[in-house]
Design a protein around this motif. Structure first.
Motif: not given
Ligand code: ZN
Length: 303
Positions: A157, A160, A189-190, A194
């Motif tokens: 993350n 990202a 999750s981020a 991206s």
């Protein structure tokens, strides 16, 4: 007043001297304080210490305990600095924001979605090791994960803002509705938002000059990949991802029990071994704690 200024200057000079004496390598000072973020003139490979993973189950890797030199695994993260940009390869097992480095080793306990538990000992944060070189996560051009397992994604993350290089099958599995047993989706999750380049060829030449090549090596996971680096002085180096974990897998031809597709793993191993023979490149098995101990660690580098 004048005396006070001289006193301050003296103090500053002493501090600089102390820094110079403490630094293990004079090149480290050049890298962090003088060169800053200027790209290097030729390719560099930095090895970061992302901890020691305490595995206690040899059978998971199809071994008897006595067949392995050690069950312990290194966790390595890498920074590749190229004249045209930077690439982070794998991001560790413990997220930096889950602990505070004190300089002494600390052991963290991880519980996975499938109930498995692991202990990992860490000393340094990934961000701290980047900062030592003058980089912050926002300076990184490309993020590449060898694969989605929890022990490679912990700090994903943080990156990202970089361009993520991933294969479609891997990305799909990472964001599947039901989390896979050995993943920690909250750590990556981020990446969903991206900037992403989907890799759809067996080889992806990251900077277009043949020095940094991502090679498809599926089997361990659907979109598992390895990284080939052509370094001017060191020569060819292949970062293994989890093509192998223990060097004994390579020697005794064993495939772990938890592969996404064992047949694919075998085929990928044959393909990569052929490539290594052809290029004369070294294979660095990322979890091989004995091999890893012999590597130069950041702020030193391979070029
Ligand atoms: Zn893995």
């Amino acid at each position: 007043m004048k005396r006070k200024i001289i006193g301050l200057l003296l103090a500053a000079a002493t501090a600089v001297l102390a820094l110079a004496v403490q630094a293990p390598d004079s090149r480290a000072i050049t890298a962090s304080s003088q060169q800053g973020l200027r790209p290097p003139q030729s390719l560099r490979l930095y090895v970061f210490d992302c901890g020691i993973l305490h595995n206690s189950d040899a059978a998971r890797y199809r071994f008897k305990k006595e067949e392995l030199a050690t069950l312990e695994m290194s966790v390595a993260c890498f920074l590749i600095a190229h004249p045209k940009g930077t690439l982070v390869w794998d991001t560790g097992t413990v997220p930096d924001n889950a602990w505070t480095p004190t300089g002494t080793p600390t052991t963290q306990h991880i519980v996975l979605p499938d109930g498995q538990q692991r202990d990992i000992t860490i000393v340094k944060s990934l961000k701290g090791q980047l900062a030592e070189l003058g980089y912050s996560p926002s300076d990184i051009t490309y993020l590449v994960l060898s694969h989605y397992h929890y022990d490679h994604t912990a700090n994903a993350n943080e990156f990202a803002g970089a361009t993520w290089l991933v294969r479609q099958v891997e990305r799909d599995a990472m964001f599947a509705e039901k989390a896979l047993g050995t993943t920690q989706p909250s750590t990556y999750s981020a990446l969903r938002d991206s900037k992403t380049i989907i890799l759809d060829t067996d080889e992806h030449d990251v900077f277009g000059d043949g020095t940094v090549i991502i090679k498809s090596a599926p089997g361990h996971t659907p979109g598992h990949q390895v990284l080939y680096l052509k370094l001017a002085k060191t020569g060819g180096v292949m970062l293994s991802g989890d093509l192998y974990h223990y060097p004994e897998e390579r020697k005794l031809d064993r495939v772990p029990t938890f592969e996404f597709n064992e047949e694919q793993t075998r085929a990928s191993r044959v393909m990569i071994e052929t490539f290594l023979k052809k290029t004369g490149a070294q294979l660095w098995i990322q979890h091989d704690i004995i091999g890893n101990a012999k590597l130069k660690k950041s702020p030193n580098f391979y070029d």
